[in-house]
Design a protein around this motif. Structure first.
Motif, PDB file in Angstrom:
ATOM      1  N   ASN A 196       0.814  -1.210   0.000  1.00  0.00           N
ATOM      2  CA  ASN A 196       0.000   0.000   0.000  1.00  0.00           C
ATOM      3  C   ASN A 196       0.850   1.264   0.000  1.00  0.00           C
ATOM      4  O   ASN A 196       0.492   2.259  -0.642  1.00  0.00           O
ATOM      5  N   LYS A 197       1.974   1.242   0.675  1.00  0.00           N
ATOM      6  CA  LYS A 197       2.883   2.393   0.676  1.00  0.00           C
ATOM      7  C   LYS A 197       3.463   2.603  -0.733  1.00  0.00           C
ATOM      8  O   LYS A 197       3.553   3.735  -1.215  1.00  0.00           O
ATOM      9  N   THR A 198       3.831   1.509  -1.385  1.00  0.00           N
ATOM     10  CA  THR A 198       4.349   1.597  -2.754  1.00  0.00           C
ATOM     11  C   THR A 198       3.271   2.100  -3.703  1.00  0.00           C
ATOM     12  O   THR A 198       3.532   2.957  -4.560  1.00  0.00           O
ATOM     13  N   ALA A 199       2.049   1.592  -3.559  1.00  0.00           N
ATOM     14  CA  ALA A 199       0.943   2.042  -4.410  1.00  0.00           C
ATOM     15  C   ALA A 199       0.642   3.520  -4.171  1.00  0.00           C
ATOM     16  O   ALA A 199       0.393   4.264  -5.127  1.00  0.00           O
ATOM     17  N   ASP A 200       0.673   3.948  -2.914  1.00  0.00           N
ATOM     18  CA  ASP A 200       0.452   5.370  -2.611  1.00  0.00           C
ATOM     19  C   ASP A 200       1.489   6.244  -3.296  1.00  0.00           C
ATOM     20  O   ASP A 200       1.158   7.279  -3.881  1.00  0.00           O
ATOM     21  N   ARG A 201       2.734   5.823  -3.229  1.00  0.00           N
ATOM     22  CA  ARG A 201       3.813   6.610  -3.840  1.00  0.00           C
ATOM     23  C   ARG A 201       3.679   6.630  -5.363  1.00  0.00           C
ATOM     24  O   ARG A 201       3.897   7.678  -6.001  1.00  0.00           O
ATOM     25  N   TYR A 206       1.833 -11.762 -11.513  1.00  0.00           N
ATOM     26  CA  TYR A 206       2.661 -11.229 -12.601  1.00  0.00           C
ATOM     27  C   TYR A 206       1.852 -10.451 -13.626  1.00  0.00           C
ATOM     28  O   TYR A 206       2.381  -9.551 -14.277  1.00  0.00           O
ATOM     29  N   THR A 207       0.565 -10.750 -13.782  1.00  0.00           N
ATOM     30  CA  THR A 207      -0.231  -9.996 -14.751  1.00  0.00           C
ATOM     31  C   THR A 207      -0.377  -8.539 -14.317  1.00  0.00           C
ATOM     32  O   THR A 207      -0.294  -7.634 -15.148  1.00  0.00           O
ATOM     33  N   VAL A 208      -0.578  -8.324 -13.026  1.00  0.00           N
ATOM     34  CA  VAL A 208      -0.680  -6.952 -12.519  1.00  0.00           C
ATOM     35  C   VAL A 208       0.675  -6.268 -12.590  1.00  0.00           C
ATOM     36  O   VAL A 208       0.774  -5.101 -12.977  1.00  0.00           O
ATOM     37  N   LEU A 209       1.738  -7.002 -12.236  1.00  0.00           N
ATOM     38  CA  LEU A 209       3.088  -6.436 -12.337  1.00  0.00           C
ATOM     39  C   LEU A 209       3.401  -6.027 -13.774  1.00  0.00           C
ATOM     40  O   LEU A 209       3.939  -4.942 -14.018  1.00  0.00           O
ATOM     41  N   ASP A 210       3.071  -6.895 -14.711  1.00  0.00           N
ATOM     42  CA  ASP A 210       3.327  -6.593 -16.116  1.00  0.00           C
ATOM     43  C   ASP A 210       2.524  -5.382 -16.586  1.00  0.00           C
ATOM     44  O   ASP A 210       3.026  -4.558 -17.350  1.00  0.00           O
ATOM     45  N   ARG A 211       1.289  -5.295 -16.110  1.00  0.00           N
ATOM     46  CA  ARG A 211       0.452  -4.163 -16.503  1.00  0.00           C
ATOM     47  C   ARG A 211       1.045  -2.846 -16.029  1.00  0.00           C
ATOM     48  O   ARG A 211       1.113  -1.866 -16.786  1.00  0.00           O
ATOM     49  N   VAL A 212       1.465  -2.802 -14.784  1.00  0.00           N
ATOM     50  CA  VAL A 212       2.059  -1.572 -14.248  1.00  0.00           C
ATOM     51  C   VAL A 212       3.354  -1.259 -14.995  1.00  0.00           C
ATOM     52  O   VAL A 212       3.602  -0.113 -15.383  1.00  0.00           O
ATOM     53  N   SER A 213       4.174  -2.274 -15.226  1.00  0.00           N
ATOM     54  CA  SER A 213       5.443  -2.068 -15.937  1.00  0.00           C
ATOM     55  C   SER A 213       5.222  -1.569 -17.358  1.00  0.00           C
ATOM     56  O   SER A 213       5.916  -0.656 -17.821  1.00  0.00           O
ATOM     57  N   GLU A 214       4.279  -2.166 -18.052  1.00  0.00           N
ATOM     58  CA  GLU A 214       3.998  -1.750 -19.425  1.00  0.00           C
ATOM     59  C   GLU A 214       3.512  -0.309 -19.484  1.00  0.00           C
ATOM     60  O   GLU A 214       3.936   0.462 -20.354  1.00  0.00           O
ATOM     61  N   ASP A 235      -5.061   3.086 -13.135  1.00  0.00           N
ATOM     62  CA  ASP A 235      -5.975   1.945 -13.018  1.00  0.00           C
ATOM     63  C   ASP A 235      -5.241   0.679 -12.598  1.00  0.00           C
ATOM     64  O   ASP A 235      -5.720  -0.078 -11.745  1.00  0.00           O
ATOM     65  N   ALA A 236      -4.077   0.428 -13.159  1.00  0.00           N
ATOM     66  CA  ALA A 236      -3.292  -0.765 -12.806  1.00  0.00           C
ATOM     67  C   ALA A 236      -2.821  -0.721 -11.359  1.00  0.00           C
ATOM     68  O   ALA A 236      -2.843  -1.734 -10.657  1.00  0.00           O
ATOM     69  N   VAL A 237      -2.409   0.451 -10.905  1.00  0.00           N
ATOM     70  CA  VAL A 237      -1.996   0.590  -9.503  1.00  0.00           C
ATOM     71  C   VAL A 237      -3.200   0.375  -8.589  1.00  0.00           C
ATOM     72  O   VAL A 237      -3.084  -0.245  -7.530  1.00  0.00           O
ATOM     73  N   GLY A 238      -4.364   0.848  -9.011  1.00  0.00           N
ATOM     74  CA  GLY A 238      -5.591   0.598  -8.248  1.00  0.00           C
ATOM     75  C   GLY A 238      -5.900  -0.882  -8.146  1.00  0.00           C
ATOM     76  O   GLY A 238      -6.330  -1.370  -7.091  1.00  0.00           O
ATOM     77  N   ASP A 239      -5.683  -1.623  -9.239  1.00  0.00           N
ATOM     78  CA  ASP A 239      -5.884  -3.075  -9.207  1.00  0.00           C
ATOM     79  C   ASP A 239      -4.896  -3.739  -8.256  1.00  0.00           C
ATOM     80  O   ASP A 239      -5.250  -4.658  -7.526  1.00  0.00           O
ATOM     81  N   MET A 240      -3.656  -3.290  -8.270  1.00  0.00           N
ATOM     82  CA  MET A 240      -2.650  -3.846  -7.373  1.00  0.00           C
ATOM     83  C   MET A 240      -3.062  -3.626  -5.919  1.00  0.00           C
ATOM     84  O   MET A 240      -2.979  -4.537  -5.098  1.00  0.00           O
TER      85      MET A 240
END
Length: 121
Positions: free
Chosen positions: A26-31, A70-78, A104-109
């Motif tokens: 959550n801290k990473t997503a907030d940042r 990994y699908t969420v990680l890939d989405r954020v990375s892409e 949106d991807a960070v929200g999913d994470m």
């Protein structure tokens, strides 16, 4: 009795690890959201901030990957890579789209890492 105490200690350690992971994600997503929201609306002059966001994500991606799929990680990375590319070439449509999809991807994470009954099962 010793095995009960050891089991209780291991259970407490596991709970602490889960809580630490929850806080870290959550801290990473907030940042990430903070960095994304600080980006300008137009790609002109946004390259430095987009690269800072991408660098922040790549520094933490491996640790986040312990608990996020990994699908969420890939989405954020892409989306982070697309955002940097769109800012570099000043493509307004791609920049705005990548920024929106990144948020949106960070929200999913974040949604997948919250404490809820649905995430347990």
């Amino acid at each position: 009795m010793k095995s009960f105490v050891v089991s209780l200690i291991l259970f407490a350690c596991m709970i602490l690890a889960i809580v630490w992971n929850f806080c870290y994600i959550n801290k990473t997503a907030d940042r990430l959201l903070e960095l994304a929201n600080s980006l300008p609306d137009a790609p002109a002059g946004a390259l430095e901030k987009a690269e800072a966001l991408s660098d922040f994500w790549h520094d933490r991606m491996d640790r986040v990957g312990f608990s996020v799929g990994y699908t969420v990680l890939d989405r954020v990375s892409e989306q982070a890579a697309t955002l940097v590319s769109a800012a570099k070439y000043e493509s307004e449509f791609d920049y705005r789209l990548a920024k929106a999809l990144l948020v949106d991807a960070v929200g999913d994470m974040r949604r997948l890492e919250r404490f809820s009954i649905g995430n347990i099962f």
